[in-house]
Design a protein around this motif. Structure first.
Motif, PDB file in Angstrom:
ATOM      1  N   PHE A 498      -1.004 -18.428 -14.123  1.00 39.43           N
ATOM      2  CA  PHE A 498      -0.318 -18.804 -12.886  1.00 39.43           C
ATOM      3  C   PHE A 498       0.331 -20.181 -13.026  1.00 39.43           C
ATOM      4  CE2 PHE A 498      -0.182 -20.720  -8.652  1.00 39.43           C
ATOM      5  CZ  PHE A 498       0.506 -19.748  -7.945  1.00 39.43           C
ATOM      6  N   SER A 499      -0.431 -21.144 -13.561  1.00 43.75           N
ATOM      7  CA  SER A 499       0.131 -22.479 -13.790  1.00 43.75           C
ATOM      8  C   SER A 499       1.320 -22.406 -14.745  1.00 43.75           C
ATOM      9  CB  SER A 499      -0.952 -23.409 -14.352  1.00 43.75           C
ATOM     10  OG  SER A 499      -0.449 -24.705 -14.585  1.00 43.75           O
ATOM     11  N   ASN A 500       1.185 -21.556 -15.748  1.00 43.09           N
ATOM     12  CA  ASN A 500       2.268 -21.360 -16.716  1.00 43.09           C
ATOM     13  C   ASN A 500       3.513 -20.819 -16.032  1.00 43.09           C
ATOM     14  OD1 ASN A 500       3.605 -21.210 -19.157  1.00 43.09           O
ATOM     15  ND2 ASN A 500       2.495 -19.425 -19.899  1.00 43.09           N
ATOM     16  N   SER A 501       3.321 -19.892 -15.080  1.00 39.57           N
ATOM     17  CA  SER A 501       4.461 -19.290 -14.377  1.00 39.57           C
ATOM     18  C   SER A 501       5.205 -20.289 -13.502  1.00 39.57           C
ATOM     19  CB  SER A 501       3.979 -18.109 -13.523  1.00 39.57           C
ATOM     20  OG  SER A 501       3.247 -18.563 -12.391  1.00 39.57           O
ATOM     21  N   LEU A 502       4.537 -21.390 -13.178  1.00 38.62           N
ATOM     22  CA  LEU A 502       5.174 -22.435 -12.368  1.00 38.62           C
ATOM     23  C   LEU A 502       5.961 -23.426 -13.222  1.00 38.62           C
ATOM     24  CD1 LEU A 502       2.239 -23.209  -9.893  1.00 38.62           C
ATOM     25  CD2 LEU A 502       4.323 -21.929  -9.402  1.00 38.62           C
ATOM     26  N   GLY A 503       5.965 -23.189 -14.529  1.00 30.21           N
ATOM     27  CA  GLY A 503       6.726 -24.061 -15.422  1.00 30.21           C
ATOM     28  C   GLY A 503       5.924 -25.173 -16.050  1.00 30.21           C
ATOM     29  N   TYR A 504       4.581 -25.082 -15.988  1.00 30.11           N
ATOM     30  CA  TYR A 504       3.739 -26.145 -16.530  1.00 30.11           C
ATOM     31  C   TYR A 504       3.167 -25.786 -17.900  1.00 30.11           C
ATOM     32  CZ  TYR A 504       3.726 -28.330 -11.905  1.00 30.11           C
ATOM     33  OH  TYR A 504       4.084 -28.941 -10.736  1.00 30.11           O
ATOM     34  N   HIS A 505       3.928 -25.061 -18.704  1.00 31.55           N
ATOM     35  CA  HIS A 505       3.410 -24.572 -19.976  1.00 31.55           C
ATOM     36  C   HIS A 505       2.898 -25.705 -20.861  1.00 31.55           C
ATOM     37  CE1 HIS A 505       3.957 -23.333 -24.263  1.00 31.55           C
ATOM     38  NE2 HIS A 505       3.285 -22.281 -23.837  1.00 31.55           N
ATOM     39  N   GLU A 506       3.772 -26.615 -21.246  1.00 28.94           N
ATOM     40  CA  GLU A 506       3.379 -27.701 -22.153  1.00 28.94           C
ATOM     41  C   GLU A 506       2.446 -28.688 -21.460  1.00 28.94           C
ATOM     42  OE1 GLU A 506       3.649 -28.227 -25.366  1.00 28.94           O
ATOM     43  OE2 GLU A 506       4.572 -26.240 -25.497  1.00 28.94           O
ATOM     44  N   GLN A 507       2.703 -28.956 -20.171  1.00 33.82           N
ATOM     45  CA  GLN A 507       1.859 -29.917 -19.454  1.00 33.82           C
ATOM     46  C   GLN A 507       0.412 -29.427 -19.344  1.00 33.82           C
ATOM     47  OE1 GLN A 507       4.770 -28.686 -18.507  1.00 33.82           O
ATOM     48  NE2 GLN A 507       6.086 -30.225 -17.526  1.00 33.82           N
ATOM     49  N   LEU A 508       0.240 -28.119 -19.089  1.00 33.41           N
ATOM     50  CA  LEU A 508      -1.124 -27.589 -18.996  1.00 33.41           C
ATOM     51  C   LEU A 508      -1.797 -27.609 -20.357  1.00 33.41           C
ATOM     52  CD1 LEU A 508      -3.341 -26.339 -17.297  1.00 33.41           C
ATOM     53  CD2 LEU A 508      -2.356 -24.086 -17.717  1.00 33.41           C
ATOM     54  N   LYS A 509      -1.063 -27.249 -21.405  1.00 29.22           N
ATOM     55  CA  LYS A 509      -1.652 -27.282 -22.747  1.00 29.22           C
ATOM     56  C   LYS A 509      -2.110 -28.690 -23.102  1.00 29.22           C
ATOM     57  CE  LYS A 509       0.030 -24.921 -26.172  1.00 29.22           C
ATOM     58  NZ  LYS A 509       0.933 -24.324 -27.180  1.00 29.22           N
ATOM     59  N   GLN A 510      -1.247 -29.661 -22.874  1.00 28.06           N
ATOM     60  CA  GLN A 510      -1.608 -31.037 -23.204  1.00 28.06           C
ATOM     61  C   GLN A 510      -2.753 -31.546 -22.323  1.00 28.06           C
ATOM     62  OE1 GLN A 510      -0.447 -32.644 -25.874  1.00 28.06           O
ATOM     63  NE2 GLN A 510       0.608 -30.716 -26.264  1.00 28.06           N
ATOM     64  N   GLY A 511      -2.741 -31.145 -21.044  1.00 27.00           N
ATOM     65  CA  GLY A 511      -3.815 -31.559 -20.148  1.00 27.00           C
ATOM     66  C   GLY A 511      -5.158 -30.977 -20.568  1.00 27.00           C
ATOM     67  N   LEU A 512      -5.158 -29.694 -20.933  1.00 25.41           N
ATOM     68  CA  LEU A 512      -6.401 -29.057 -21.381  1.00 25.41           C
ATOM     69  C   LEU A 512      -6.918 -29.701 -22.661  1.00 25.41           C
ATOM     70  CD1 LEU A 512      -5.581 -25.268 -20.770  1.00 25.41           C
ATOM     71  CD2 LEU A 512      -7.167 -26.704 -19.467  1.00 25.41           C
ATOM     72  N   ILE A 513      -6.009 -29.995 -23.581  1.00 21.42           N
ATOM     73  CA  ILE A 513      -6.416 -30.624 -24.848  1.00 21.42           C
ATOM     74  C   ILE A 513      -7.010 -32.004 -24.584  1.00 21.42           C
ATOM     75  CG2 ILE A 513      -5.566 -31.581 -27.020  1.00 21.42           C
ATOM     76  CD1 ILE A 513      -3.490 -29.294 -27.047  1.00 21.42           C
ATOM     77  N   LYS A 514      -6.335 -32.789 -23.751  1.00 15.98           N
ATOM     78  CA  LYS A 514      -6.826 -34.140 -23.467  1.00 15.98           C
ATOM     79  C   LYS A 514      -8.198 -34.111 -22.804  1.00 15.98           C
ATOM     80  CE  LYS A 514      -2.416 -36.591 -23.004  1.00 15.98           C
ATOM     81  NZ  LYS A 514      -1.523 -37.341 -22.080  1.00 15.98           N
ATOM     82  N   ILE A 515      -8.361 -33.251 -21.792  1.00 15.71           N
ATOM     83  CA  ILE A 515      -9.648 -33.167 -21.094  1.00 15.71           C
ATOM     84  C   ILE A 515     -10.745 -32.732 -22.067  1.00 15.71           C
ATOM     85  CG2 ILE A 515     -10.938 -31.866 -19.358  1.00 15.71           C
ATOM     86  CD1 ILE A 515      -8.432 -31.825 -17.655  1.00 15.71           C
TER      87      ILE A 515
END
Length: 558
Positions: A498-515
């Motif tokens: 769902f987050s990906n469908s909102l256009g947050y593909h790279e941002q979510l990946k980087q956020g998950l990696i950082k966390i």
């Protein structure tokens, strides 16, 4: 020198860490070092192998006389003597299977009346069987079975944590230093958990085997009668006092492990921010909340059971659903503020971005808070709560320090995905089915006097019966836990999509990696361990899923 010493140039700039070869070598030594826990595990393996070989030797050499020589091994020998013939007769079982299956099919009920008759016959036979079960032996067996299963999974996980070479799927995600630090943290937590679990299991075994529960129950009853003037007819009061006393004992016995986990393990790896004074304050607050809210819930539960007859499980399901809804409401508004400070998120780019995201999804956001999680730990989190049109979002201050504005929005879009797809409501509904099954089975056991007499009780208190019943339910609970986690992981993938469908593909990946890196989460978990214990998918699986094509989200106003 291993090629894995070299930092990958493909890593995002934000994730590069300066680490010398000396730093890496020191971490490798820490991760590869076998601790006392590992030595004990190896000793247990060798001991089991030796015992197994000796047993096979004795069976081969002595045969049927083994049970006479070693009476304690008689049950094991009988089991073994039945297993061998079973395997010998497998060909005959296979050859006769079609005929047996045909006979079974022809004898199946064909009408509703016949099915009802079969059900009542089975139910009656099952209730009769419950009256003769060896409850103490069975509960001890299930207790140790559950412990050994968890210990086996812990050992499998520990073997993975001793790895020093990054698997290829994560080499483009994290540096080797971060991988080794996460494994070192995981090993320290694993050592503490395995020692604590073993000692807890020994304590449980002693309490159950030597009938300490009825002695403690009677001690509380004597106190209640001498100090409060209440006799044995006040079972609910007796149960509440017993609950408070056992909670106090369990809390005190867990203090050494909590202290070590907080001020040694978490401190060593840079997470602990607590002071001793704050720890003590939290301890007494938790104890007071457990005693007060736990007593109220227990009183309501026991009252419901005693007043609603043999079909009490139907009313208990409704009662527990109400308690869950109340808990969801009051925990973030009344309980958590006792431990943390909530402040409204300041005006600025982050607040504006979150409000725009909420408006885009038609999420009825009322309040945005930042909680001071950093005063206790360096771990980060974010969550939302509230019913209907009164929703609130809470961000940990550690999350804001570890991620960018876009990454925070991507993570919140994941959380809003749970809301959009009604994951909380679905899990709440499924949990009601679980509660129904738990208390329906309990309704069959609660009336079995032998359950109580096997443990030295002369009365049949409901609360004690439920405590003992939980051990009987452990095999079922293990299966249910696995499927609950499987469903939870499915929901996590859906929220990521769902987050990906909102256009947050790279941002979510980087956020998950950082966390994941900031929390030193396990980067290479054992597959069986993660399937049984993880409510969230491993990081690599989530990142791979995010790379699949996503359908862009369109709101009603688009």
């Amino acid at each position: 020198m291993s090629s894995d010493h070299t930092e990958d140039s493909s890593l995002p700039t934000a994730l590069h860490e300066n680490a010398t070869n000396e730093d890496i070598d020191a971490l490798v030594k820490i991760v590869k070092t076998q601790s006392l826990v590992d030595d004990v595990i190896d000793g247990v393996y060798m001991g089991l192998l030796t015992i197994s070989l000796l047993f096979i030797l004795f069976v081969t050499a002595i045969g049927p006389q083994l049970g006479d020589l070693f009476p304690i091994l008689q049950p094991v020998f009988l089991l073994f003597s039945h297993i061998v013939p079973f395997f010998k007769n497998i060909p005959s079982y296979v050859s006769s299977a079609p005929e047996c299956f045909t006979t079974l099919i022809s004898n199946l009920p064909t009408t509703l009346v016949e099915y009802q008759s079969l059900y009542y016959s089975f139910a009656q036979a099952f209730r009769t069987y419950l009256t003769i079960l060896p409850y103490k032996q069975l509960i001890l067996l299930f207790s140790w079975g559950a412990y050994l299963w968890d210990a086996y999974l812990d050992v499998r996980q520990r073997d993975m944590l001793h790895g020093v070479i990054r698997p290829s799927p994560i080499r483009s995600i994290v540096t080797r230093k971060a991988f080794l630090e996460a494994n070192s943290y995981g090993l320290d937590k694993s050592s503490l958990k395995m020692v604590q679990s073993l000692l807890e299991q020994i304590k449980t075994t002693l309490v159950l085997y030597y009938d300490i529960l009825p002695a403690f129950w009677n001690l509380v009853g004597e106190f209640m009668q001498s100090r409060l003037g209440f006799g044995p007819e006040h079972e609910i009061t007796h149960s509440i006092l017993f609950f408070i006393a056992t909670s106090l004992v369990n809390s005190i016995t867990s203090i050494p492990f909590d202290l070590y986990g907080t001020f040694v393990v978490e401190q060593k790896h840079g997470f602990n921010k607590q002071t001793v004074g704050l720890y003590i304050a939290d301890f007494f607050k938790t104890l007071a909340l457990t005693a007060s809210f736990g007593s109220l819930i227990l009183a309501g539960l026991l009252y419901t059971i005693t007043k609603t007859g043999e079909n009490f499980y139907l009313y208990v399901m409704i009662f527990m659903m109400v308690i869950q809804l109340i808990g969801i409401t009051i925990f973030p508004t009344l309980i958590q503020p006792l431990f943390n400070k909530f402040t409204p998120l300041e005006d600025g780019e982050l607040k504006t971005s979150i409000e725009n995201l909420a408006a885009r999804l038609e999420f009825p956001l009322k309040k945005l808070y930042v909680v001071d999680g950093s005063k206790r730990s360096g771990h980060s989190n974010a969550y939302m709560y509230g019913f209907f049109k009164n929703k609130r979002i809470v961000l940990y201050d550690t999350l804001l320090k570890q991620t960018s504005i876009e990454e925070v929005c991507a993570i919140l879009a994941h959380e809003l995905g749970h809301w959009k797809m009604n994951h909380v409501i679905k899990m709440l509904f499924i949990s009601q089915i679980q509660i129904f099954v738990i208390f329906y089975l309990f309704s069959l056991v609660i009336v079995q006097k032998k359950l109580y007499t096997d443990f030295g009780f002369t009365s049949m208190p409901i609360f004690v019966g439920f405590m003992l019943y939980q051990y009987l339910y452990q095999p079922v609970d293990s299966v249910v836990t696995y499927y609950f986690n499987k469903l939870s992981r499915k929901h996590e993938f859906e929220a990521d999509a769902f987050s990906n469908s909102l256009g947050y593909h790279e941002q979510l990946k980087q956020g998950l990696i950082k966390i994941h890196l900031e929390n030193k989460g396990n980067l290479n978990p054992d597959s069986l361990y993660s399937a049984y214990h993880y409510s969230h998918p491993p990081l690599v699986e989530r990142l791979n899923a995010l790379d699949r094509p996503a359908t862009p989200y369109h709101s009603k106003s688009d």
